[in-house]
Design a protein around this motif. Structure first.
Motif, PDB file in Angstrom:
ATOM      1  N   ASN A   1      -9.659  -3.989  -6.360  1.00 28.51           N
ATOM      2  CA  ASN A   1      -9.488  -4.753  -5.129  1.00 28.51           C
ATOM      3  C   ASN A   1     -10.776  -5.438  -4.704  1.00 28.51           C
ATOM      4  OD1 ASN A   1      -9.558  -4.670  -1.846  1.00 28.51           O
ATOM      5  ND2 ASN A   1      -7.513  -5.104  -2.618  1.00 28.51           N
TER       6      ASN A   1
ATOM      7  N   ASN B   1      -3.438  -3.706 -12.674  1.00 25.71           N
ATOM      8  CA  ASN B   1      -3.896  -2.488 -13.355  1.00 25.71           C
ATOM      9  C   ASN B   1      -2.752  -1.788 -14.074  1.00 25.71           C
ATOM     10  OD1 ASN B   1      -6.402  -2.997 -12.269  1.00 25.71           O
ATOM     11  ND2 ASN B   1      -6.692  -0.936 -11.487  1.00 25.71           N
TER      12      ASN B   1
ATOM     13  N   ASN C   1       0.820  -1.220   0.000  1.00 23.82           N
ATOM     14  CA  ASN C   1       0.000   0.000   0.000  1.00 23.82           C
ATOM     15  C   ASN C   1       0.849   1.262   0.000  1.00 23.82           C
ATOM     16  OD1 ASN C   1      -2.397  -1.451  -0.011  1.00 23.82           O
ATOM     17  ND2 ASN C   1      -2.542  -1.526   2.214  1.00 23.82           N
TER      18      ASN C   1
ATOM     19  N   LEU D   1       2.071   1.683  -3.562  1.00 20.31           N
ATOM     20  CA  LEU D   1       0.944   2.163  -4.372  1.00 20.31           C
ATOM     21  C   LEU D   1       0.749   3.663  -4.200  1.00 20.31           C
ATOM     22  CD1 LEU D   1      -1.695   2.032  -6.011  1.00 20.31           C
ATOM     23  CD2 LEU D   1      -2.827   1.181  -3.936  1.00 20.31           C
TER      24      LEU D   1
ATOM     25  N   SER E   1      -7.257   1.011  -8.648  1.00 21.11           N
ATOM     26  CA  SER E   1      -6.886  -0.246  -8.005  1.00 21.11           C
ATOM     27  C   SER E   1      -7.805  -0.563  -6.837  1.00 21.11           C
ATOM     28  CB  SER E   1      -5.432  -0.190  -7.530  1.00 21.11           C
ATOM     29  OG  SER E   1      -5.271   0.789  -6.510  1.00 21.11           O
TER      30      SER E   1
ATOM     31  N   LEU F   1       1.301   6.493  -7.080  1.00 28.05           N
ATOM     32  CA  LEU F   1       0.179   7.342  -7.478  1.00 28.05           C
ATOM     33  C   LEU F   1       0.558   8.818  -7.406  1.00 28.05           C
ATOM     34  CD1 LEU F   1      -2.822   7.780  -8.201  1.00 28.05           C
ATOM     35  CD2 LEU F   1      -3.303   7.719  -5.738  1.00 28.05           C
TER      36      LEU F   1
ATOM     37  N   SER G   1      -4.036  -6.048  -6.971  1.00 32.19           N
ATOM     38  CA  SER G   1      -5.027  -5.066  -7.425  1.00 32.19           C
ATOM     39  C   SER G   1      -4.391  -3.891  -8.157  1.00 32.19           C
ATOM     40  CB  SER G   1      -5.860  -4.567  -6.236  1.00 32.19           C
ATOM     41  OG  SER G   1      -5.036  -3.945  -5.269  1.00 32.19           O
ATOM     42  N   TRP G   2      -3.165  -3.476  -7.751  1.00 33.19           N
ATOM     43  CA  TRP G   2      -2.564  -2.344  -8.464  1.00 33.19           C
ATOM     44  C   TRP G   2      -1.519  -2.790  -9.490  1.00 33.19           C
ATOM     45  CZ3 TRP G   2       2.647  -1.229  -8.262  1.00 33.19           C
ATOM     46  CH2 TRP G   2       3.379  -1.673  -7.140  1.00 33.19           C
TER      47      TRP G   2
ATOM     48  N   LEU H   1      -3.655   3.229 -11.339  1.00 33.91           N
ATOM     49  CA  LEU H   1      -3.436   3.035  -9.914  1.00 33.91           C
ATOM     50  C   LEU H   1      -4.620   3.533  -9.099  1.00 33.91           C
ATOM     51  CD1 LEU H   1       0.338   4.009  -9.529  1.00 33.91           C
ATOM     52  CD2 LEU H   1      -0.681   1.744  -9.771  1.00 33.91           C
TER      53      LEU H   1
END
Length: 236
Positions: free
Chosen positions: A171, A214, A128, A131, A167, A135, A210-211, A164
Motif C-alpha cells: 500500500n 498481492n 479492508n 482483506l 499488502s 487474512l 494493494s491486496w 495479504l
C-alpha cells in the motif's frame, strides 16, 4: 559418499540463493517499513497516528493492536518465506510459523475492527473488511492443514496469507502511484487535502489494489506452468 553429498548440498544452496534472490530485498523493505511506521505508535499517543483517530473509542485500541501484532506478523512472515531457514533450521521455521499464526489472527481481528471506521467511505470499508476476513480465513486454513499434515495445502494457504499480510507494505507503493494518477497536483500542492474527492478515490483504489495485486501474484506463483517448475526441480 559424504564428499559427494556435501558437494551436492553446496550446489543446492547455490541454486537456492540464485533462484530466490528476493528474500534479502523483502527483509530490507520490511525493516524500512517497520522502522518508519512503528515509532509513531510506540508511545500510544493518538496525536502521532498517521490516520485520524477520532472515530469512536474502539478505533485507536484496535489500531495499535493491529499495528503491533502486524509488525510481529511481518517479521515472522519474512522468516517463513526464507528457504534456507526452512531447509536448515526446521525447528525455527515451525516456531516462527506459530508466531506468525497468532500474530496474524490478532492483527487481522484488529484490522476487522478498524475497517468499520473508513476515512474514504463504504468502498474502502468493504475493501479492508474483505482483506481482514480473507487474512483470518487463509491463516486458519493453513494452520488446520499443517495440523492434519497436509503440507502441500498448508504451503498454499500460508503463501496466500502472507501475500495479504504484506499488502500494507504494498500500500505504501500503490498509494502515491494512484494519487499521482488521480490527482497529480497533490504531490506538489500542500493545499490539496485528504478531503478532496480525488484523494479519497485514490485511497479507495489503493485499498483494493494493494491486496488484490498481492493475491494475484501469489496465485501465479503457486500455479506456475508445470514445465517451468519441473526445470527448477531438476536444477536442485
Amino acid at each position: 559418499m559424504p564428499g559427494a553429498e556435501r558437494q551436492g548440498a553446496g550446489r543446492q544452496e547455490a541454486v537456492r540463493w540464485w533462484r530466490r534472490p528476493w528474500i534479502a530485498p523483502l527483509a530490507v523493505i520490511t525493516g524500512v517499513f517497520l522502522v518508519t511506521a512503528l515509532p509513531r505508535y510506540v508511545g500510544l499517543d493518538p496525536t502521532q497516528s498517521l490516520v485520524p483517530t477520532d472515530r469512536g473509542p474502539a478505533f485507536y485500541p484496535a489500531l495499535v493492536t493491529h499495528i503491533f501484532a502486524g509488525s510481529v506478523m511481518l517479521t515472522a512472515g519474512v522468516l517463513q518465506l526464507w528457504p534456507w531457514l526452512r531447509a536448515h533450521h526446521p525447528r525455527v521455521h515451525r516456531w516462527s510459523g506459530r508466531v506468525y499464526v497468532v500474530s496474524a489472527l490478532v492483527s487481522g481481528t484488529g484490522a476487522l475492527v478498524t475497517a468499520q471506521f473508513p476515512s474514504a467511505g463504504v468502498a474502502q470499508q468493504v475493501a479492508n473488511t474483505l482483506l481482514a476476513v480473507l487474512l483470518l480465513t487463509f491463516t486458519l486454513l493453513g494452520y488446520r492443514a499443517v495440523r492434519q499434515r497436509r503440507f502441500a495445502d498448508h504451503r498454499e494457504w500460508m503463501v496466500r496469507s502472507t501475500a495479504l499480510a504484506f499488502s500494507i507494505v504494498a500500500n505504501r507503493f500503490w498509494a502515491p502511484v494512484l494519487i499521482a494518477i488521480y490527482v497529480p497536483e497533490a504531490l506538489t500542492d500542500p493545499s490539496v487535502g485528504f478531503g478532496a474527492p480525488e484523494i479519497e478515490g485514490a485511497a479507495i483504489a489503493s485499498a483494493w489494489v494493494s491486496w488484490i495485486a498481492n493475491l494475484l501474484f501469489a496465485e501465479w506463483w503457486l500455479h506456475r506452468k508445470p514445465g517451468r517448475r519441473a526445470r527448477v526441480q531438476r536444477t536442485r
